[in-house]
Design an enzyme around this catalytic site. Structure first.
Site, short mmCIF file in Angstrom:
data_model
loop_
_atom_site.label_atom_id
_atom_site.label_comp_id
_atom_site.label_asym_id
_atom_site.label_seq_id
_atom_site.Cartn_x
_atom_site.Cartn_y
_atom_site.Cartn_z
N TYR A 1 0.84 -1.19 0.00
CA TYR A 1 0.00 0.00 0.00
C TYR A 1 0.88 1.24 0.00
O TYR A 1 1.51 1.58 0.99
CB TYR A 1 -0.93 0.02 1.22
CG TYR A 1 -1.86 -1.16 1.32
CD1 TYR A 1 -2.20 -1.91 0.20
CD2 TYR A 1 -2.41 -1.53 2.55
CE1 TYR A 1 -3.05 -3.01 0.31
CE2 TYR A 1 -3.26 -2.62 2.66
CZ TYR A 1 -3.58 -3.35 1.54
OH TYR A 1 -4.42 -4.44 1.65
N SER B 1 -12.86 -5.51 1.81
CA SER B 1 -13.84 -4.91 0.90
C SER B 1 -15.26 -5.38 1.23
O SER B 1 -16.02 -5.79 0.33
CB SER B 1 -13.51 -5.21 -0.57
OG SER B 1 -12.29 -4.63 -0.94
N LEU C 1 -17.77 -3.71 1.88
CA LEU C 1 -18.76 -2.81 1.29
C LEU C 1 -18.68 -2.81 -0.24
O LEU C 1 -19.12 -1.87 -0.90
CB LEU C 1 -18.57 -1.38 1.83
CG LEU C 1 -18.74 -1.25 3.35
CD1 LEU C 1 -18.51 0.17 3.80
CD2 LEU C 1 -20.12 -1.72 3.78
N ARG D 1 -16.15 -2.62 -2.31
CA ARG D 1 -15.24 -1.59 -2.85
C ARG D 1 -15.97 -0.26 -3.04
O ARG D 1 -15.71 0.48 -3.98
CB ARG D 1 -14.60 -2.07 -4.15
CG ARG D 1 -13.82 -3.38 -4.00
CD ARG D 1 -13.14 -3.80 -5.28
NE ARG D 1 -12.57 -5.14 -5.16
CZ ARG D 1 -11.33 -5.41 -4.73
NH1 ARG D 1 -10.54 -4.43 -4.37
NH2 ARG D 1 -10.88 -6.65 -4.66
#
Length: 339
Positions: A57, A203, A205, A207
């Site tokens: 990230y 994820s 939700l 994405r």
């Protein structure tokens, strides 16, 4: 605000907050550092102490950010998870899992995070060139040395999970799991439960789909990888709109937001499931915590699941299956490698 209680993740002794914070979005795209540190500390103060990041990230910037946020005696209040195994080389994403890389990646993460140990260390994606036993052998050494406490896998198939677990106990498997991503339910969830492995849902939700519906694509910044996902392409997105509409209607009946209903559904999938929704906004974080107060009956679970069933969702969840559990088994460990 709802109480964020603790849960046992897996059967090896790790306790985490029942909801975590995914930390990729804190740095993708880049955001003001002081504001993101405020989000992290607000999460911790609210009881969300399970923080999930990765060296990929940024790359690296999410770990550096967490290292700064956890200064001042905060480290011992949190359960810190990070990952190794993905890197970008000449614009291509490479998966790597050889022992030397595992060790070097762990040492580098410890420095960036500015910590003495990592609570949960995942293999971010499975290196299909390296027998999983070889990768796990090095992770076992890192546990014995006290550099990591628990081992996890992400996007691994059932066979790989079983082989890895035979070398050293796997504490958690991290998979994409949401109302419209259910492909893990047939094989992977039963495997994890058979072996006493916790399930971390990334994820949850969809994405962002269950927050804003089809309008979410308008919020994707330049370079956002979600723009490439088949599910978000115009021809599929239009057909998927009905999923969001049905969930929205049910959320209105329940007196909660669509995202809270979608998140509550993941929480209701089992006491061994910990979703890690990501956000860079304190208000959204508070909304996610409030989802813990949404209770669903078996009939309501069945209703909402029907909306996100496989035949109602159009487009794959990833651009390529290369980085999913569907293509994540590794070569067998040969007698030559054993010796």
């Amino acid at each position: 605000m709802a109480e964020v209680r603790k849960m046992k993740l897996g059967s090896q002794g790790l306790e985490v907050s029942i909801q975590g914070l995914g930390c990729a979005g804190l740095v993708r795209p880049p955001k003001p550092e002081n504001e993101m540190i405020a989000v992290i500390r607000h999460a911790i103060n609210s009881g969300v102490t399970f923080l999930d990041t990765a060296d990929f990230y940024g790359p690296f910037t999410s770990e550096i950010l967490l290292g700064k946020a956890l200064k001042g005696g905060i480290r011992e209040k949190v359960q810190l998870a990070t990952k190794f195994g993905l890197k970008s080389v000449d614009g291509k994403i490479i998966v790597q899992g050889d022992p030397a890389y595992v060790r070097a990646a762990c040492e580098a993460s410890l420095k960036r995070l500015n910590v003495n140990y990592i609570d949960l260390y995942y293999q971010h994606r499975v290196d299909t060139r390296v027998p999983i036993e070889v990768t796990m052998g090095e992770l076992k050494k890192l546990v014995e040395e006290g550099k990591i406490k628990y081992v996890g896998l992400s996007e691994a198939c059932a066979a790989t999970i079983k082989r890895a677990h035979a070398v050293h106990p796997i504490t958690a498997v991290q998979m994409e799991w949401s109302l419209w991503t259910r492909d893990l339910e047939e094989q992977l969830v039963p495997t994890c439960r058979e072996l006493g492995i916790g399930i971390v849902a990334y994820s949850p939700l969809g994405r962002g789909f269950f927050s804003l519906g089809p309008k979410v694509v308008e919020s994707f910044p330049e370079g956002d990888y979600r723009k490439t996902i088949p599910r978000f392409q115009p021809e599929n997105l239009e057909r998927n709109t009905h999923v969001f509409e049905r969930v929205s209607e049910m959320a209105a009946r329940k007196g909660c937001t669509t995202s809270q209903l979608a998140l509550a559904w993941v929480h209701h999938r089992g006491e061994d499931v910990c979703p890690i929704p990501g956000t860079s906004k304190i208000n959204n974080l508070n909304q996610n915590i409030a989802a813990l107060s949404v209770k669903l009956t078996p009939d309501e679970m069945a209703e909402i699941e029907s909306y996100g069933s496989a035949d109602n969702v159009f487009g794959d969840r990833l651009l390529t299956k290369t980085y999913s559990w569907l293509d994540s088994d590794t070569p067998p460990l040969s007698s030559l490698q054993i010796s």
